[in-house]
Design a protein around this motif. Structure first.
Motif, PDB file in Angstrom:
ATOM      1  N   LEU A  95      34.989  46.867-138.129  1.00 42.75           N
ATOM      2  CA  LEU A  95      36.110  47.650-138.673  1.00 42.75           C
ATOM      3  C   LEU A  95      36.942  46.784-139.606  1.00 42.75           C
ATOM      4  O   LEU A  95      37.338  45.677-139.260  1.00 42.75           O
ATOM      5  CB  LEU A  95      36.998  48.151-137.530  1.00 42.75           C
ATOM      6  N   VAL A  97      40.029  47.481-142.917  1.00 41.71           N
ATOM      7  CA  VAL A  97      40.699  48.235-143.975  1.00 41.71           C
ATOM      8  C   VAL A  97      41.081  47.225-145.050  1.00 41.71           C
ATOM      9  O   VAL A  97      41.633  46.151-144.739  1.00 41.71           O
ATOM     10  CB  VAL A  97      41.947  48.975-143.424  1.00 41.71           C
ATOM     11  N   ARG A 105      47.917  53.120-141.344  1.00 38.19           N
ATOM     12  CA  ARG A 105      47.207  53.497-140.116  1.00 38.19           C
ATOM     13  C   ARG A 105      45.929  54.296-140.399  1.00 38.19           C
ATOM     14  O   ARG A 105      45.564  55.195-139.629  1.00 38.19           O
ATOM     15  CB  ARG A 105      48.128  54.257-139.174  1.00 38.19           C
ATOM     16  N   ALA A 107      43.026  53.180-140.138  1.00 38.27           N
ATOM     17  CA  ALA A 107      42.029  52.832-139.124  1.00 38.27           C
ATOM     18  C   ALA A 107      42.153  53.734-137.901  1.00 38.27           C
ATOM     19  O   ALA A 107      41.146  54.037-137.252  1.00 38.27           O
ATOM     20  CB  ALA A 107      42.167  51.364-138.722  1.00 38.27           C
ATOM     21  N   ASN A 135      43.938  38.590-132.584  1.00 36.10           N
ATOM     22  CA  ASN A 135      44.023  39.672-133.579  1.00 36.10           C
ATOM     23  C   ASN A 135      44.922  40.800-133.072  1.00 36.10           C
ATOM     24  O   ASN A 135      44.468  41.888-132.713  1.00 36.10           O
ATOM     25  CB  ASN A 135      42.621  40.179-133.894  1.00 36.10           C
ATOM     26  N   ARG A 140      46.589  46.337-131.332  1.00 34.15           N
ATOM     27  CA  ARG A 140      47.532  47.478-131.368  1.00 34.15           C
ATOM     28  C   ARG A 140      46.841  48.725-131.906  1.00 34.15           C
ATOM     29  O   ARG A 140      47.056  49.837-131.416  1.00 34.15           O
ATOM     30  CB  ARG A 140      48.763  47.136-132.221  1.00 34.15           C
ATOM     31  N   ARG A 144      46.349  52.355-129.986  1.00 37.13           N
ATOM     32  CA  ARG A 144      46.824  53.616-130.592  1.00 37.13           C
ATOM     33  C   ARG A 144      45.692  54.622-130.727  1.00 37.13           C
ATOM     34  O   ARG A 144      45.904  55.829-130.634  1.00 37.13           O
ATOM     35  CB  ARG A 144      47.397  53.359-131.990  1.00 37.13           C
TER      36      ARG A 144
END
Ligand SMILES: CC(C)(COP(=O)(O)OP(=O)(O)OC[C@H]1O[C@@H](n2cnc3c(N)ncnc32)[C@H](O)[C@@H]1OP(=O)(O)O)[C@@H](O)C(=O)NCCC(=O)NCCS
Length: 182
Positions: A95, A97, A105, A107, A135, A140, A144
């Motif tokens: 993953l 961005v 956000r 991701a 990381n 976080r 989420r």
């Protein structure tokens, strides 16, 4: 495969995405956070894209795109690989961005789209991933996006001259059915 929500979409990478993916994966804001063994060079990235098309149920490389005034722009990447056929487990990884698109956000939305594709379309039961302990941004994000923290592999990986933790996350089909992570 293409899935879309809130101006974000994910689709299987094609050979035309190779240049973008190599630039993304070798970017100084991405490279240190991905597993050292993950392919970053042109040839191996192309091989992964090809595998994503020849074995779509077992392996996937996706581009994350954002709606930019009516046209889609490549903003990130993500992927999965089968980990256990009998128990229908997939490992998620890769993953990223692009730093130009951070802070929106993206991701989180992309992760939800990939979760649905893997659980609903491809029939996986469990999705799992591992994030370096340092990381914090990615940790976080994972929380989420509904992944459940399951444990820590202490001082598992050597980065430079130190040993770093791997934080383990998982999501099982029942988590979404219970509505806890929807
Ligand atoms: C993890 C990652 C994919 C999340 O990207 P994202 O969807 O843009 O995530 P966010 O929108 O939450 O932005 C990250 C944080 O930076 C903050 N931020 C805001 N504007 C920002 C900007 N212009 N640039 C960077 N960060 C910004 C956000 O508020 C957020 O902080 P928070 O976690 O305290 O809420 C991205 O940080 C990334 O590609 N990192 C490098 C690769 C990586 O770590 N991959 C995961 C490996 S397991």
């Amino acid at each position: 495969m293409t899935a879309e929500q809130d101006g974000v979409r994910i689709r299987r990478a094609t050979p035309e995405d190779c240049e973008f993916l190599v630039e993304l994966l070798t970017h100084e804001g991405v490279d240190p956070y991905l597993a050292v063994v993950r392919p970053r060079g042109r040839e191996r990235v192309l091989a992964e894209i090809e595998r994503s098309h020849t074995e779509p149920e077992e392996f996937g490389r996706f581009v994350i795109e954002v709606d930019a005034d009516g046209s889609w722009r490549a903003a990130g990447a993500m992927g999965f690989e089968i980990a256990n056929r009998r128990s229908r487990i997939a490992n998620l990884g890769g993953l990223a961005v692009h730093p130009d698109f951070r802070g929106r956000r993206l991701a989180d939305t992309a992760a939800r789209l990939l979760q649905r594709h893997l659980l609903d379309d491809l029939g996986y039961h469990r999705l799992q991933l591992e994030i370096y302990g340092f990381n914090e941004r990615a940790i976080r994000h994972a929380e989420r996006a509904g992944f459940v923290r399951e444990g820590v592999r202490r001082k598992a990986y050597r980065r430079g001259d130190t040993w770093v933790d791997g934080v383990l996350f998982g999501l099982v089909r029942e988590d979404l059915e219970d509505g806890r992570a929807s």
